[in-house]
Design a protein around this motif. Structure first.
Motif, PDB file in Angstrom:
ATOM      1  N   ILE A 290       7.331  43.847 -35.619  1.00  0.00           N
ATOM      2  CA  ILE A 290       7.095  44.790 -34.383  1.00  0.00           C
ATOM      3  C   ILE A 290       8.168  45.039 -33.166  1.00  0.00           C
ATOM      4  O   ILE A 290       8.424  45.933 -32.694  1.00  0.00           O
ATOM      5  N   PHE A 291       8.417  43.797 -32.692  1.00  0.00           N
ATOM      6  CA  PHE A 291       9.505  43.598 -31.664  1.00  0.00           C
ATOM      7  C   PHE A 291      10.522  42.940 -31.916  1.00  0.00           C
ATOM      8  O   PHE A 291      10.292  41.646 -32.012  1.00  0.00           O
ATOM      9  N   PRO A 292      11.598  43.249 -32.738  1.00  0.00           N
ATOM     10  CA  PRO A 292      12.551  42.381 -33.222  1.00  0.00           C
ATOM     11  C   PRO A 292      13.010  41.361 -32.159  1.00  0.00           C
ATOM     12  O   PRO A 292      13.795  40.130 -32.827  1.00  0.00           O
ATOM     13  N   ASP A 293      13.177  41.671 -31.077  1.00  0.00           N
ATOM     14  CA  ASP A 293      13.840  40.533 -30.065  1.00  0.00           C
ATOM     15  C   ASP A 293      12.716  39.714 -29.772  1.00  0.00           C
ATOM     16  O   ASP A 293      12.636  39.277 -28.324  1.00  0.00           O
ATOM     17  N   THR A 294      12.311  39.102 -30.633  1.00  0.00           N
ATOM     18  CA  THR A 294      11.351  37.990 -30.294  1.00  0.00           C
ATOM     19  C   THR A 294      11.780  36.650 -30.998  1.00  0.00           C
ATOM     20  O   THR A 294      12.458  36.512 -31.838  1.00  0.00           O
ATOM     21  N   VAL A 295      11.667  35.583 -30.037  1.00  0.00           N
ATOM     22  CA  VAL A 295      11.984  34.067 -30.418  1.00  0.00           C
ATOM     23  C   VAL A 295      10.723  33.331 -30.241  1.00  0.00           C
ATOM     24  O   VAL A 295       9.994  33.645 -29.493  1.00  0.00           O
ATOM     25  N   LEU A 296      10.844  31.993 -30.882  1.00  0.00           N
ATOM     26  CA  LEU A 296      10.033  31.149 -30.829  1.00  0.00           C
ATOM     27  C   LEU A 296      10.159  30.157 -29.726  1.00  0.00           C
ATOM     28  O   LEU A 296      11.357  29.694 -29.784  1.00  0.00           O
ATOM     29  N   SER A 297       9.557  29.952 -28.584  1.00  0.00           N
ATOM     30  CA  SER A 297       9.825  29.133 -27.784  1.00  0.00           C
ATOM     31  C   SER A 297       9.852  27.489 -28.287  1.00  0.00           C
ATOM     32  O   SER A 297       8.750  27.422 -29.340  1.00  0.00           O
ATOM     33  N   ARG A 298      10.726  26.675 -28.042  1.00  0.00           N
ATOM     34  CA  ARG A 298      10.474  25.267 -28.383  1.00  0.00           C
ATOM     35  C   ARG A 298      10.617  24.583 -27.185  1.00  0.00           C
ATOM     36  O   ARG A 298      11.188  24.908 -25.942  1.00  0.00           O
ATOM     37  N   ASP A 299       9.830  23.337 -27.085  1.00  0.00           N
ATOM     38  CA  ASP A 299      10.044  22.308 -25.962  1.00  0.00           C
ATOM     39  C   ASP A 299      11.260  22.028 -25.813  1.00  0.00           C
ATOM     40  O   ASP A 299      12.089  21.703 -26.715  1.00  0.00           O
ATOM     41  N   ARG A 300      11.619  22.165 -24.393  1.00  0.00           N
ATOM     42  CA  ARG A 300      12.863  22.094 -23.880  1.00  0.00           C
ATOM     43  C   ARG A 300      13.954  22.885 -24.110  1.00  0.00           C
ATOM     44  O   ARG A 300      15.238  22.804 -23.946  1.00  0.00           O
ATOM     45  N   ALA A 301      13.473  24.188 -24.332  1.00  0.00           N
ATOM     46  CA  ALA A 301      14.464  25.226 -24.860  1.00  0.00           C
ATOM     47  C   ALA A 301      14.936  25.645 -23.471  1.00  0.00           C
ATOM     48  O   ALA A 301      14.138  25.610 -22.497  1.00  0.00           O
ATOM     49  N   VAL A 302      16.039  26.455 -23.426  1.00  0.00           N
ATOM     50  CA  VAL A 302      16.638  27.052 -21.926  1.00  0.00           C
ATOM     51  C   VAL A 302      17.044  28.403 -22.353  1.00  0.00           C
ATOM     52  O   VAL A 302      17.697  28.878 -23.258  1.00  0.00           O
ATOM     53  N   PHE A 303      16.390  29.237 -21.530  1.00  0.00           N
ATOM     54  CA  PHE A 303      16.578  30.793 -21.544  1.00  0.00           C
ATOM     55  C   PHE A 303      17.365  31.217 -19.953  1.00  0.00           C
ATOM     56  O   PHE A 303      17.004  31.216 -19.229  1.00  0.00           O
ATOM     57  N   PRO A 304      18.684  31.403 -20.329  1.00  0.00           N
ATOM     58  CA  PRO A 304      19.231  32.023 -19.191  1.00  0.00           C
ATOM     59  C   PRO A 304      19.015  33.402 -18.987  1.00  0.00           C
ATOM     60  O   PRO A 304      18.737  34.153 -19.963  1.00  0.00           O
ATOM     61  N   ILE A 305      18.616  33.921 -17.823  1.00  0.00           N
ATOM     62  CA  ILE A 305      18.241  35.154 -17.449  1.00  0.00           C
ATOM     63  C   ILE A 305      19.349  35.888 -16.964  1.00  0.00           C
ATOM     64  O   ILE A 305      19.564  35.531 -15.699  1.00  0.00           O
ATOM     65  N   GLU A 306      20.122  36.597 -17.361  1.00  0.00           N
ATOM     66  CA  GLU A 306      21.423  37.581 -17.047  1.00  0.00           C
ATOM     67  C   GLU A 306      20.935  38.652 -15.961  1.00  0.00           C
ATOM     68  O   GLU A 306      20.032  39.616 -16.573  1.00  0.00           O
ATOM     69  N   TYR A 307      21.939  39.164 -15.248  1.00  0.00           N
ATOM     70  CA  TYR A 307      21.883  40.475 -14.726  1.00  0.00           C
ATOM     71  C   TYR A 307      22.435  41.562 -16.002  1.00  0.00           C
ATOM     72  O   TYR A 307      23.059  41.336 -16.740  1.00  0.00           O
ATOM     73  N   GLU A 308      21.568  42.726 -15.980  1.00  0.00           N
ATOM     74  CA  GLU A 308      21.825  43.517 -16.997  1.00  0.00           C
ATOM     75  C   GLU A 308      23.297  44.060 -16.967  1.00  0.00           C
ATOM     76  O   GLU A 308      23.785  44.442 -17.990  1.00  0.00           O
ATOM     77  N   ASP A 309      23.926  44.012 -15.765  1.00  0.00           N
ATOM     78  CA  ASP A 309      25.163  44.613 -15.831  1.00  0.00           C
ATOM     79  C   ASP A 309      26.101  43.333 -15.576  1.00  0.00           C
ATOM     80  O   ASP A 309      27.190  43.690 -14.926  1.00  0.00           O
TER      81      ASP A 309
END
Length: 309
Positions: A290-309
């Motif tokens: 349904i939403f291709p940009d889905t991931v499984l969170s994992r314990d101690r995973a890190v997700f950088p959140i960037e400016y869109e530009d």
């Protein structure tokens, strides 16, 4: 300015050997914000070598055990270091009673101020420099809220060629224009920031939703999130069980992401303990359909959140 989400735990109901209970930490430069504090939160903080004394505020979704049992350890851990700033704890009704009773029964040594705020209505619950955090109601078996961290819009890009054309000399006057201040050009004319700046740019947005039925209003709250952390507790075949327990499936989380619009990444969290690491792939498969940009969170995973530009 860096913005990162650290997944400290991904489990629901009970901790497993490689899956602590649900907790997410957001780091904006040196400032830390903790969302829920399930059992194992303190262990993940240490494994990631995060500076827990920099936690400015803790945001609790609701007072079920799998979201708060890590809090006493966090409070006592913070007393092992010098801390000058108060710790703010925000959550729905009963969170103040939980904190106070834990301190009393465990006879905690606390050498800093704790400020507890109970949420009585939706809206902004915390504000910082150029950002705010707001709460909105969810639908669970007891009062529960979701949270959105959102930065203020940033100034538009500065166009030096426009400043030069308007006879504004390079130097401090350019800085003033970029800071939103009008200046006087070399020929005496007033020059305003909007004459040399592009349109304002979107700040970053992080949304956290767990322990709720799926319902349409969630989508409007989390729209345009750069990272949407949302429970995906069950697979499609257990939809009726999810409804009965007032949780949602991974597929429903993906549907919310689609309905919301502008979601860059959906990270599933709060998995039922019935799912082994291998079985989690079924949750991911159903959500990605349904939403291709889905991931499984994992314990101690890190997700950088960037400016869109």
């Amino acid at each position: 300015m860096n913005l990162e989400a650290f997944i400290l735990g991904t489990g629901g109901m009970m901790p497993l050997p490689n899956r602590f209970l649900t907790s997410v930490l957001l780091r904006r430069e040196g400032e830390l914000f903790l969302f829920d504090g399930g059992e194992g939160t303190q262990v993940s903080l240490r494994k990631l070598n995060l500076r827990w004394k920099k936690i400015s505020a803790i945001f609790i979704s609701h007072t079920h055990a799998d979201h708060v049992t890590g809090l006493p350890g966090i409070l006592m851990l913070s007393s092992q270091v010098d801390r000058d700033d108060p710790l703010t704890i925000i959550g729905p009704p009963k969170i103040a009673e939980y904190i106070e009773s834990s301190r009393r029964v465990l006879d905690m040594y606390i050498n800093y101020d704790i400020v507890v705020k109970e949420i009585t209505e939706p809206g902004i619950v915390y504000e910082g420099e150029h950002f705010h955090i707001r709460a909105f109601p969810l639908r669970h078996t007891k009062p529960c809220v979701g949270y959105v961290f959102e930065e203020d819009p940033r100034p538009g890009a500065f166009h030096p060629e426009k400043a030069e054309a308007l006879k504004v000399p390079r130097g401090p006057l350019w800085s003033k224009l970029q800071n939103g201040e009008p200046v006087v050009s070399s020929d005496g004319a007033m020059v305003y920031p909007e004459q040399v700046m592009g349109e304002k740019r979107k700040g970053r947005k992080f949304s956290y939703v767990t322990d709720t039925l799926a319902f349409p209003e969630i989508a409007s709250e989390v729209a345009n999130s750069d990272l949407f952390v949302c429970e995906g507790m069950f697979e499609r075949d257990l939809l009726e069980s999810a409804k009965e327990k007032k949780h949602m499936t991974a597929e429903q989380a993906a549907q919310i992401a689609v309905q919301a619009g502008g979601i860059k990444k959906l990270a599933l969290i709060h998995y039922s303990p019935r799912y082994t690491e291998h079985n989690l792939k079924q949750l991911l498969k159903e959500a990605q359909a349904i939403f291709p940009d889905t991931v499984l969170s994992r314990d101690r995973a890190v997700f950088p959140i960037e400016y869109e530009d």
